[in-house]
Design an enzyme around this catalytic site. Structure first.
Site, short mmCIF file in Angstrom:
data_model
loop_
_atom_site.label_atom_id
_atom_site.label_comp_id
_atom_site.label_asym_id
_atom_site.label_seq_id
_atom_site.Cartn_x
_atom_site.Cartn_y
_atom_site.Cartn_z
N ARG A 141 43.52 43.58 37.16
CA ARG A 141 44.45 42.59 36.34
C ARG A 141 45.88 42.53 37.54
NH1 ARG A 141 46.34 38.99 32.64
NH2 ARG A 141 48.51 39.48 32.11
N LYS A 197 46.46 36.29 24.79
CA LYS A 197 47.81 36.68 23.70
C LYS A 197 48.32 35.88 22.67
CE LYS A 197 49.12 40.80 25.64
NZ LYS A 197 50.33 42.06 25.83
N ARG A 201 42.90 39.98 31.53
CA ARG A 201 43.64 41.50 30.68
C ARG A 201 41.74 41.84 30.05
NH1 ARG A 201 46.47 38.12 28.15
NH2 ARG A 201 48.81 38.34 28.40
N HIS A 257 44.57 47.54 33.65
CA HIS A 257 44.59 46.56 33.41
C HIS A 257 44.58 46.95 35.38
CE1 HIS A 257 44.26 45.10 30.19
NE2 HIS A 257 45.91 45.16 29.89
N HIS A 311 51.31 34.49 30.64
CA HIS A 311 52.63 35.65 30.57
C HIS A 311 53.56 34.33 30.30
CE1 HIS A 311 52.26 38.74 33.17
NE2 HIS A 311 51.67 38.78 32.70
N TYR A 341 55.58 41.75 39.67
CA TYR A 341 54.89 42.29 40.99
C TYR A 341 55.32 41.50 42.08
CZ TYR A 341 51.41 42.75 37.31
OH TYR A 341 50.21 42.84 36.10
#
Length: 298
Positions: free
Chosen positions: A247, A172, A148, A244, A270, A279
């Site tokens: 990414r 995160k 990110r 992003h 994730h 994706y």
């Protein structure tokens, strides 16, 4: 109303301690919940007296008033967490948010670039200038790792191991992961560390891997402006751009070349596989190519 706003601050403090949420998320929750308290106040309600129908009416009003579905989903998340906290702390004997209906979110496919477009973007910086050498290294690392932008600008010298060819990322939820850099990114990092970073620091001692021109940590917004600048030079349509974008290209191109979805999930950081599955739309292109190459009637 002041008491309710004070309880929101107590809730946010507790949330920060328990979940270690990003400052941007906490600020968004503060805005949403303060708006909710004001909305309740105008209807003679408080956090202690609001019922499920009241909260559902608030959500419906926001959507009908032009609130984006994503913003409504964030509001719902904040409301649920707040009332769960109030119930847990025995401020309320019930949780009126327990059965709130979620707004339907449109599934938006991430913007992605072709491999040729990425190559043009990576070639855009002029590597004979320290500032653009830094940008070149950042773009290479971004595409090689799928970080990110916030993770990239937050990297420190101690986060990278050029000998091992990996970068340590705190993502995160304060979750740590190790991501391979690849030979190309390692090369440009070595070049930047020797010929670019010392010039940018100009004698200042900081641990930030990619400092700004003022020898400070770069902001996400600054790097986003740099990406847009190089995209223009590379002749890339602005419609395909997002902060992003590399990414997304990282994930898309890995899947196109046959990478396992769970491996991509780990590399992206994730927590939920369903987040990564968006994706897989790119697999259609790969399947079409394979069909054309190998099917006798293609």
């Amino acid at each position: 109303m002041k008491q309710d706003l004070a309880r929101i601050e107590q809730f946010l403090d507790a949330l920060w301690l328990e979940k270690n949420l990003a400052e941007n998320t906490l600020n968004a929750y503060r805005r949403d919940l303060s708006m909710m308290v004001e909305w309740l106040h105008h209807r003679g309600l408080t956090l202690a007296t609001a019922q499920s129908d009241d909260l559902q009416a608030l959500l419906a009003e926001r959507l009908e008033g032009g609130y984006k579905a994503t913003s409504s989903a964030r509001l719902l998340s904040a409301v649920r967490r707040l009332f769960q906290y109030l119930y847990r702390e025995k401020f309320r004997e019930d949780d009126p948010s327990a059965h709130l209906a979620s707004p339907k979110l449109p599934q938006r496919l991430p913007k992605d670039l072709s491999e040729a477009q990425v190559e043009r973007l990576l070639q855009a910086p002029l590597i004979d200038q320290p500032l653009e050498l830094r940008d070149k290294a950042m773009l290479e690392v971004l595409y090689a790792t799928g970080l990110r932008v916030s993770e990239l600008v937050g990297l420190t010298m101690s986060d990278i191991s050029l000998r091992q060819g990996v970068v340590r990322v705190i993502g995160k939820g304060n979750k740590e992961r190790l991501v391979p850099l690849g030979e190309e990114a390692v090369y440009w990092l070595e070049t930047y560390l020797e010929h670019g970073r010392p010039w940018l620091l100009n004698g200042v001692s900081i641990d930030v891997l990619f400092p700004s021109q003022r020898a400070q940590q770069m902001t996400r917004q600054t790097f986003w402006h740099r990406i847009k600048h190089y995209a223009v030079l590379a002749g890339i349509d602005s419609e395909k751009l997002s902060p992003h974008v590399l990414r997304h290209a990282f994930a898309t191109h890995l899947l196109n070349h046959g990478a396992d979805l769970r491996v991509v999930q780990m590399l992206l950081g994730h927590s939920d596989l369903s987040t990564t599955q968006i994706y897989t739309h790119v697999a259609t292109e790969r399947l079409r190519q394979l069909h054309q190459q190998h099917h006798p009637r293609a």
